[in-house]
Scaffold this motif. Sequence first.
Motif, PDB file in Angstrom:
ATOM      1  N   GLY A   1       0.241  -1.077  -0.182  1.00 62.30           N
ATOM      2  CA  GLY A   1      -0.191  -0.259  -0.116  1.00 62.30           C
ATOM      3  C   GLY A   1       0.556   1.569  -0.230  1.00 62.30           C
ATOM      4  O   GLY A   1       0.536   2.488  -1.510  1.00 62.30           O
ATOM      5  N   HIS A   2       2.253   1.297   1.047  1.00 63.09           N
ATOM      6  CA  HIS A   2       2.660   2.397   0.695  1.00 63.09           C
ATOM      7  C   HIS A   2       3.374   2.317  -0.637  1.00 63.09           C
ATOM      8  O   HIS A   2       4.074   3.808  -0.956  1.00 63.09           O
ATOM      9  N   THR A   3       4.623   1.660  -1.370  1.00 60.42           N
ATOM     10  CA  THR A   3       4.525   1.909  -2.313  1.00 60.42           C
ATOM     11  C   THR A   3       3.476   2.306  -3.598  1.00 60.42           C
ATOM     12  O   THR A   3       4.589   2.950  -4.269  1.00 60.42           O
ATOM     13  N   ALA A   4       2.737   1.699  -3.873  1.00 59.30           N
ATOM     14  CA  ALA A   4       1.596   1.660  -4.318  1.00 59.30           C
ATOM     15  C   ALA A   4       1.213   3.423  -4.730  1.00 59.30           C
ATOM     16  O   ALA A   4       0.777   3.688  -5.559  1.00 59.30           O
ATOM     17  N   GLU A   5       2.117   3.688  -3.135  1.00 61.79           N
ATOM     18  CA  GLU A   5       1.280   5.301  -3.738  1.00 61.79           C
ATOM     19  C   GLU A   5       1.882   5.882  -4.340  1.00 61.79           C
ATOM     20  O   GLU A   5       1.808   7.519  -4.396  1.00 61.79           O
ATOM     21  N   LEU A   6       3.484   5.335  -5.166  1.00 58.91           N
ATOM     22  CA  LEU A   6       4.806   6.443  -5.259  1.00 58.91           C
ATOM     23  C   LEU A   6       4.333   6.738  -6.292  1.00 58.91           C
ATOM     24  O   LEU A   6       3.235   5.226  -7.138  1.00 58.91           O
ATOM     25  N   PRO A   7       4.483   7.261  -7.725  1.00 54.88           N
ATOM     26  CA  PRO A   7       4.051   7.049  -8.935  1.00 54.88           C
ATOM     27  C   PRO A   7       5.344   6.140  -9.983  1.00 54.88           C
ATOM     28  O   PRO A   7       6.354   5.882  -9.828  1.00 54.88           O
ATOM     29  N   TRP A   8       4.196   5.562 -10.917  1.00 51.64           N
ATOM     30  CA  TRP A   8       4.612   3.977 -11.319  1.00 51.64           C
ATOM     31  C   TRP A   8       4.410   3.922 -12.407  1.00 51.64           C
ATOM     32  O   TRP A   8       2.900   4.832 -13.137  1.00 51.64           O
ATOM     33  N   ALA A   9       4.962   3.342 -13.739  1.00 50.35           N
ATOM     34  CA  ALA A   9       4.180   3.591 -14.652  1.00 50.35           C
ATOM     35  C   ALA A   9       3.214   2.206 -14.789  1.00 50.35           C
ATOM     36  O   ALA A   9       2.063   2.905 -15.678  1.00 50.35           O
TER      37      ALA A   9
ATOM     38  N   ARG B   1      11.959 -17.185  -8.319  1.00 53.10           N
ATOM     39  CA  ARG B   1      13.314 -17.800  -9.213  1.00 53.10           C
ATOM     40  C   ARG B   1      14.329 -16.720  -8.683  1.00 53.10           C
ATOM     41  O   ARG B   1      15.263 -17.246  -8.202  1.00 53.10           O
ATOM     42  N   VAL B   2      14.653 -15.576  -8.015  1.00 51.07           N
ATOM     43  CA  VAL B   2      14.743 -14.283  -6.774  1.00 51.07           C
ATOM     44  C   VAL B   2      14.348 -14.337  -6.080  1.00 51.07           C
ATOM     45  O   VAL B   2      13.099 -13.981  -5.817  1.00 51.07           O
ATOM     46  N   LEU B   3      14.752 -14.293  -5.166  1.00 45.43           N
ATOM     47  CA  LEU B   3      14.117 -14.041  -3.378  1.00 45.43           C
ATOM     48  C   LEU B   3      15.340 -13.252  -2.559  1.00 45.43           C
ATOM     49  O   LEU B   3      16.819 -13.794  -2.918  1.00 45.43           O
ATOM     50  N   LEU B   4      14.513 -12.069  -2.251  1.00 47.87           N
ATOM     51  CA  LEU B   4      15.552 -11.265  -1.814  1.00 47.87           C
ATOM     52  C   LEU B   4      15.012 -11.555  -0.477  1.00 47.87           C
ATOM     53  O   LEU B   4      13.987 -10.904   0.168  1.00 47.87           O
ATOM     54  N   PRO B   5      15.851 -12.335   1.133  1.00 47.11           N
ATOM     55  CA  PRO B   5      15.540 -12.794   2.209  1.00 47.11           C
ATOM     56  C   PRO B   5      15.830 -11.213   2.909  1.00 47.11           C
ATOM     57  O   PRO B   5      16.821 -10.538   2.735  1.00 47.11           O
ATOM     58  N   GLY B   6      15.248 -10.449   3.914  1.00 50.55           N
ATOM     59  CA  GLY B   6      16.096  -9.580   5.216  1.00 50.55           C
ATOM     60  C   GLY B   6      15.432  -8.053   4.465  1.00 50.55           C
ATOM     61  O   GLY B   6      16.512  -7.259   4.854  1.00 50.55           O
ATOM     62  N   ALA B   7      14.712  -7.852   3.140  1.00 49.44           N
ATOM     63  CA  ALA B   7      14.352  -6.540   2.653  1.00 49.44           C
ATOM     64  C   ALA B   7      13.787  -6.192   3.078  1.00 49.44           C
ATOM     65  O   ALA B   7      13.231  -5.753   4.710  1.00 49.44           O
ATOM     66  N   ASP B   8      13.775  -4.243   2.890  1.00 50.86           N
ATOM     67  CA  ASP B   8      12.930  -3.362   3.741  1.00 50.86           C
ATOM     68  C   ASP B   8      12.225  -2.589   2.922  1.00 50.86           C
ATOM     69  O   ASP B   8      12.697  -3.318   1.555  1.00 50.86           O
ATOM     70  N   GLU B   9      10.977  -2.017   3.364  1.00 50.10           N
ATOM     71  CA  GLU B   9      10.167  -1.236   2.086  1.00 50.10           C
ATOM     72  C   GLU B   9      11.064   0.000   1.245  1.00 50.10           C
ATOM     73  O   GLU B   9      10.890  -0.336   0.135  1.00 50.10           O
ATOM     74  N   SER B  10      12.387  -0.132   1.414  1.00 50.01           N
ATOM     75  CA  SER B  10      12.998   0.739   0.614  1.00 50.01           C
ATOM     76  C   SER B  10      13.080   0.228  -0.783  1.00 50.01           C
ATOM     77  O   SER B  10      13.157   0.499  -1.959  1.00 50.01           O
ATOM     78  N   ASP B  11      13.842  -1.586  -0.423  1.00 50.16           N
ATOM     79  CA  ASP B  11      13.717  -2.734  -1.158  1.00 50.16           C
ATOM     80  C   ASP B  11      12.861  -2.658  -2.533  1.00 50.16           C
ATOM     81  O   ASP B  11      13.650  -2.662  -3.194  1.00 50.16           O
ATOM     82  N   VAL B  12      11.992  -2.307  -1.245  1.00 48.68           N
ATOM     83  CA  VAL B  12      11.045  -2.678  -2.786  1.00 48.68           C
ATOM     84  C   VAL B  12      10.582  -1.793  -3.804  1.00 48.68           C
ATOM     85  O   VAL B  12      11.024  -2.154  -5.075  1.00 48.68           O
ATOM     86  N   VAL B  13      11.034  -0.366  -3.613  1.00 46.90           N
ATOM     87  CA  VAL B  13      10.662   0.931  -4.273  1.00 46.90           C
ATOM     88  C   VAL B  13      11.747   0.244  -5.084  1.00 46.90           C
ATOM     89  O   VAL B  13      12.334   0.606  -6.326  1.00 46.90           O
ATOM     90  N   GLU B  14      13.182   0.027  -4.802  1.00 52.34           N
ATOM     91  CA  GLU B  14      14.538   0.157  -5.518  1.00 52.34           C
ATOM     92  C   GLU B  14      14.458  -0.851  -6.845  1.00 52.34           C
ATOM     93  O   GLU B  14      14.851  -0.797  -7.526  1.00 52.34           O
ATOM     94  N   LEU B  15      13.713  -2.223  -6.542  1.00 53.02           N
ATOM     95  CA  LEU B  15      13.247  -2.988  -6.767  1.00 53.02           C
ATOM     96  C   LEU B  15      12.981  -2.969  -7.837  1.00 53.02           C
ATOM     97  O   LEU B  15      13.038  -2.599  -9.644  1.00 53.02           O
ATOM     98  N   LEU B  16      11.656  -2.106  -7.945  1.00 51.39           N
ATOM     99  CA  LEU B  16      10.673  -1.982  -8.717  1.00 51.39           C
ATOM    100  C   LEU B  16      11.398  -0.385  -9.730  1.00 51.39           C
ATOM    101  O   LEU B  16      11.196  -0.485 -10.508  1.00 51.39           O
ATOM    102  N   THR B  17      12.180   0.258  -9.354  1.00 51.31           N
ATOM    103  CA  THR B  17      12.701   1.040 -10.324  1.00 51.31           C
ATOM    104  C   THR B  17      13.503   0.821 -10.957  1.00 51.31           C
ATOM    105  O   THR B  17      13.698   1.482 -12.002  1.00 51.31           O
ATOM    106  N   ALA B  18      14.165  -0.667 -10.271  1.00 51.51           N
ATOM    107  CA  ALA B  18      15.278  -1.515 -11.523  1.00 51.51           C
ATOM    108  C   ALA B  18      14.429  -1.960 -12.591  1.00 51.51           C
ATOM    109  O   ALA B  18      14.847  -1.759 -13.875  1.00 51.51           O
ATOM    110  N   LEU B  19      12.643  -2.367 -12.476  1.00 49.26           N
ATOM    111  CA  LEU B  19      12.616  -2.489 -13.029  1.00 49.26           C
ATOM    112  C   LEU B  19      11.709  -2.037 -14.356  1.00 49.26           C
ATOM    113  O   LEU B  19      11.343  -1.930 -14.760  1.00 49.26           O
ATOM    114  N   ARG B  20      12.040  -0.415 -13.930  1.00 48.27           N
ATOM    115  CA  ARG B  20      11.556   0.734 -14.258  1.00 48.27           C
ATOM    116  C   ARG B  20       9.808   0.221 -14.873  1.00 48.27           C
ATOM    117  O   ARG B  20       9.277   0.338 -15.943  1.00 48.27           O
ATOM    118  N   ALA B  21       9.158   0.008 -13.756  1.00 49.66           N
ATOM    119  CA  ALA B  21       7.696  -0.513 -13.271  1.00 49.66           C
ATOM    120  C   ALA B  21       7.297   1.297 -13.865  1.00 49.66           C
ATOM    121  O   ALA B  21       6.327   0.358 -13.817  1.00 49.66           O
TER     122      ALA B  21
END
Length: 166
Positions: free
Chosen positions: A52-60, A146-166
Amino acid sequence: MAPRTYVDPTLPSSCARAATAAEARYRIQRPVAPARAPRIIALDDGAAEVVGHTAELPWANARFYVCEPADGTVTLRGIEGRPATLADELASADVVVMIATDDAGADCAYTIGKACWQRSIMTAGLVVSDDDGADRAVAALRPHARVLLPGADESDVVELLTALRA
């Protein structure tokens, strides 16, 4: 046969030259186009808050959902509450990011992972937790991401989606 010569591609002046106005004219001056159509799915209540917090940011092209298990299948519910079917959402997705904070969404992870595997859709899993639930969440996601990131925090979700150019 002539001896091979080695040229170091990172010369001391390379970085300085790249910062000049002459080189800047070759830079692309518009935003990078979205590259992916990701679906981000929260597998439990704690993950729903993160999504929910991540969805508040602008995404394509990213779409955000909460997974709800129901009689051996799953129901997706958009962050705004709109219901959706997994098959419809996977039809236009090229990557699915599952987010968990504990193992409450193990059934959802299985169903989503299996559906993605059948459609050759890339899956990634993020475990946003550092407490006891993290190990159980990793165990629940590991077979289906297929790709698993344990121990992530909320900023990692944003970083991953940014890297995916989501």
